[in-house]
Design a protein around this motif. Structure first.
Motif, short mmCIF file in Angstrom:
data_model
loop_
_atom_site.label_atom_id
_atom_site.label_comp_id
_atom_site.label_asym_id
_atom_site.label_seq_id
_atom_site.Cartn_x
_atom_site.Cartn_y
_atom_site.Cartn_z
N ARG A 1 29.40 7.97 -21.79
CA ARG A 1 30.56 7.86 -22.68
C ARG A 1 31.01 6.42 -22.88
N LEU B 1 40.70 11.61 -25.05
CA LEU B 1 40.69 11.80 -23.61
C LEU B 1 39.41 12.51 -23.18
N LEU B 2 39.03 13.54 -23.97
CA LEU B 2 37.85 14.33 -23.62
C LEU B 2 36.57 13.53 -23.75
N SER B 3 36.57 12.54 -24.65
CA SER B 3 35.33 11.79 -24.86
C SER B 3 35.33 10.46 -24.09
N ALA B 4 36.38 10.23 -23.31
CA ALA B 4 36.47 8.97 -22.56
C ALA B 4 35.86 9.11 -21.16
N PRO B 5 35.39 8.00 -20.63
CA PRO B 5 34.81 8.06 -19.28
C PRO B 5 35.87 8.10 -18.19
N VAL B 6 36.73 9.10 -18.24
CA VAL B 6 37.71 9.28 -17.17
C VAL B 6 37.41 10.59 -16.46
N SER B 7 37.46 10.57 -15.13
CA SER B 7 37.18 11.76 -14.35
C SER B 7 38.44 12.63 -14.34
N PRO B 8 38.28 13.91 -13.94
CA PRO B 8 39.46 14.77 -13.81
C PRO B 8 40.52 14.15 -12.90
N TYR C 1 28.23 11.34 -17.18
CA TYR C 1 29.11 11.22 -18.33
C TYR C 1 29.81 9.87 -18.41
N ARG C 2 30.08 9.31 -17.25
CA ARG C 2 30.81 8.04 -17.25
C ARG C 2 30.01 6.95 -17.96
N GLY D 1 41.54 2.97 -17.06
CA GLY D 1 41.81 4.24 -17.73
C GLY D 1 43.07 4.90 -17.19
N CYS E 1 29.39 13.45 -27.57
CA CYS E 1 30.57 12.70 -27.14
C CYS E 1 31.35 13.33 -26.00
N GLY E 2 31.01 14.57 -25.63
CA GLY E 2 31.67 15.18 -24.48
C GLY E 2 32.85 16.07 -24.81
N ILE E 3 33.05 16.34 -26.10
CA ILE E 3 34.20 17.16 -26.49
C ILE E 3 33.86 18.64 -26.48
N GLU F 1 41.11 11.02 -12.28
CA GLU F 1 41.76 9.89 -12.96
C GLU F 1 42.75 10.38 -14.02
N GLY G 1 41.58 0.51 -22.72
CA GLY G 1 41.82 0.79 -21.31
C GLY G 1 41.23 2.12 -20.88
N LEU G 2 41.43 3.13 -21.72
CA LEU G 2 40.95 4.47 -21.40
C LEU G 2 39.44 4.45 -21.15
N TYR G 3 38.74 3.62 -21.88
CA TYR G 3 37.29 3.54 -21.73
C TYR G 3 36.87 2.59 -20.62
N PRO H 1 32.81 0.94 -13.84
CA PRO H 1 33.13 0.94 -12.42
C PRO H 1 33.18 2.37 -11.87
N ARG H 2 33.08 2.50 -10.56
CA ARG H 2 33.09 3.84 -9.95
C ARG H 2 34.43 4.52 -10.16
N PHE H 3 35.49 3.70 -10.19
CA PHE H 3 36.82 4.26 -10.42
C PHE H 3 37.40 3.57 -11.65
N ASN H 4 37.77 4.36 -12.64
CA ASN H 4 38.25 3.80 -13.91
C ASN H 4 39.75 3.49 -13.82
#
Ligand SMILES: Nc1ncnc2c1ncn2[C@@H]1O[C@H](COP(=O)(O)OP(=O)(O)OP(=O)(O)O)[C@@H](O)[C@H]1O
Ligand SMILES: [Mg+2]
Lengths: 268, 307
Positions: free
Chosen positions: B77, A107-114, B73-74, A20, B52-54, A116, B104-106, A14-17
């Motif tokens: 990832r 956190l760094l590898s998850a699809p969350v924007s700054p 990236y969304r 997350g 992976c974006g790290i 979020e 949830g995080l993903y 989704p556009r907004f996670n």
């Protein structure tokens, strides 16, 4: 090891996670809940101590400040002091801890924007400090009569301050390389600024040079605005106070944006 | 078919100035198990962490599931799950809470039934409510895998999944990886156990000092680079290799009662012709054996050839 595993299917994020953001928010609050007793009992005890020392001992000699009984006068300052330290402590710990344990990789590898990420962490830290601020208000009400002249403004200021200092704490947590650095900002900067910022007195009570000097202390504006929402009286203009807070919030937001753009102390 | 991962001219220069990757080009095919081999410090983790974006790439482009890992990236990832080299867990959390958090995080909606089955598949069902700090190292690693799979990724990275893991768990992991592959998950793993790559991988890439020196089908690799040996046990020991066989480059071993013929796998040899020549010289053979060099030997040869 025989249960079925997933069959991967393309998933359009989704556009907004929101899942997350909620995951981070819940996770952070769960961490607070694990230490619930400490989180709740500590502020109640500290507040009571302040009332015994400042309210009773000093208040017995100094009856009122600008028409407000001394015990009641210090409540907004006390709430602000706690709001500052709790917001910074919670938010800095929240982001520093995964850096420290290495779980930040997720956190760094998850699809969350700054945005979020900040909503989750800063939202949780602010929630916790607002809760503690409310507990202090409740505890205070047991000791002294409290009036709130401008309840809407009071709530807005409470939320704004909690959010701003949680954001600031988030920056501290990313900047910090060790536990000492986490503690140093609240201890070395916030506590003195708050004590000198009129948490327990009106800066009008200070002699000339100190009074002028106090006007350079940003905390003075925050405490004054907050106290105004309770009792209506203020040392400095309410507009200036809000402008100050918003300015600080904007500055913190800019720093956070820069951190995520450059990966400062988060990524190699 | 669109590659699962596509890496183009990827360069990584760390702030220290160290260049960990010198222009990597690599495509990982959907649904394969790709093993990345290389000595310590070769850049395997750096490569994985960039996808992976790290870690931020210095130059070049990386696509995962067709999406740019930096600009999109969304989407990229969402398709990836990672089990990093280091064991890093939230010690105070329960297994269930941490796996739920990962999902949830993903960005995936809660799905307790799927998570239950995932824990089941990893033999973690009875540890569901245990705090992670109370688990053994091997159990923690399973938790890390569960976290990486919690959002049902299409691509799974396993950075040294079997380091410090006992034989049984290693077998379990191999079985799991195969099952995931059979379900259509693309898997990229690094390992120092060549035996593991040999058993598991469909294709192998060898990274050495930041350069990909080889990417090959495992079978082809073993066939092409592997030496084969034909060992012939003799009834009567020989003092020296007879002059009539000098052209074959044979070796005499074990006090002269074993003849070894070494050839590379690309050359087909005529075994019956060889045997006929031996018979002509009245050399009697009691037994014969062939063996093929392992990936390990190939690997050592490859890396030492460059230094
Ligand atoms: N943050 C960093 N800053 C500077 N150099 C780094 C950093 N991380 C890794 N390196 C260097 O980059 C090179 C590649 O490291 P990397 O961890 O990718 O190797 P690896 O192939 O995964 O090794 P191993 O098999 O030991 O896990 C090494 O020389 C390492 O010292
Ligand atoms: Mg590594």
């Amino acid at each position: 090891m025989s249960a079925p595993l997933h069959r991967p299917a393309p998933f359009v994020p989704p556009r907004f996670n929101r899942h997350g953001v909620l995951a981070i928010y819940r996770f952070e609050l769960a961490r607070a809940a694990r230490t619930l007793i400490q989180s709740l009992v500590t502020p109640v005890i500290t507040t009571s101590l302040y009332f015994i020392v400042f309210g009773s001992a000093i208040g017995a000699r100094m009856h009122s400040v600008g028409g407000v009984p001394y015990g009641a006068f210090i409540v907004p300052g006390l709430m602000m002091l706690t709001l500052f330290t709790e917001s910074i402590a919670n938010a800095s710990f929240g982001i520093f801890y995964p850096k420290f344990t290495g779980t930040i990789f997720e956190l760094l590898s998850a699809p969350v924007s700054p945005l979020e990420t900040v909503l989750g962490y800063v939202g949780a830290a602010a929630t916790k400090s607002v809760a503690i601020g409310s507990i202090i208000l409740g505890t205070s009400a047991l000791f002294v009569p409290i009036r709130i002249l401008h309840p809407v403004a009071m709530v807005v200021l409470l939320l704004l301050t909690a959010a701003t200092f949680s954001l600031f704490g988030f920056i501290v947590g990313i900047w910090a390389k060790g536990w000492e650095q986490i503690q140093i900002i609240p201890a070395l900067i916030m506590t003195p600024l708050t004590f000198l910022g009129g948490a327990f007195y009106s800066i009008d009570m200070l002699p000339r040079p100190w009074r002028t000097l106090s006007l350079f202390n940003p905390v003075v504006y925050l405490i004054n605005a907050f106290r105004w929402s309770f009792y209506g009286a203020t040392d400095v203009g309410i507009g200036t106070s809000i402008a100050f807070t918003l300015g600080f919030l904007a500055a913190c937001a800019a720093v956070v944006a820069w951190i995520f753009r450059t990966g400062y102390r988060l990524k190699n | 078919m669109q590659p699962a991962i596509s890496i183009q001219r990827l360069v990584k220069r760390y702030d220290s100035g160290h260049v960990a990757l010198h222009g990597i080009d690599l495509e990982v095919r959907p649904g394969e198990i790709f093993a990345l081999l290389g000595p310590n410090g070769a850049g395997k983790s750096t490569l994985i962490n960039i996808v992976c974006g790290i870690v931020t790439p210095t130059e070049g482009r990386v696509l995962a599931a067709g999406r740019d890992v930096v600009r999109e990236y969304r989407a990229a990832r969402t398709a990836i799950g990672l089990v990093p080299q280091e064991l890093a867990t939230d010690n105070y959390e329960s297994v269930w809470a941490t796996v739920k958090f990962s999902r949830g995080l993903y960005g995936r909606a809660p799905n307790p039934r799927f998570l239950e089955s995932l824990l089941d598949a990893l033999s973690l069902a009875d540890k569901r409510d245990a705090r992670i700090m109370t688990l053994s190292g091997g159990m923690k690693r399973r938790v890390m895998i569960a976290k990486a799979l919690a959002h049902e990724p299409q691509i799974l990275f396993l950075d040294e999944p079997t380091a410090g893991v006992d034989v049984e768990l290693r077998r379990d992991m191999w079985a799991l990886v195969r099952r995931l592959r059979d379900q259509g998950v693309t898997i990229v793993l690094t390992t120092h156990y060549i035996e593991e790559a040999e058993q598991m991988a469909d294709r192998i890439g060898v990274l050495d000092r930041g350069s990909l020196i080889l990417v090959e089908d495992k079978r082809t690799l073993i066939d092409q680079l592997g030496e084969r040996q034909l060992r012939l046990m003799l009834r009567r020991p020989l003092d020296a290799i007879p002059a009539g066989l000098a052209d074959l480059g044979l070796q005499l071993r074990d006090r002269g009662d074993e003849l070894v013929f070494t050839y590379d796998a690309t050359r087909t040899i005529d075994v019956s012709a060889l045997l006929r020549r031996l018979t002509d010289l009245s050399i009697e053979i009691t037994d014969m054996q062939t063996r093929q060099s392992s990936l390990e030997e190939i690997f050592v040869k490859l890396v030492s050839r460059r230094s």
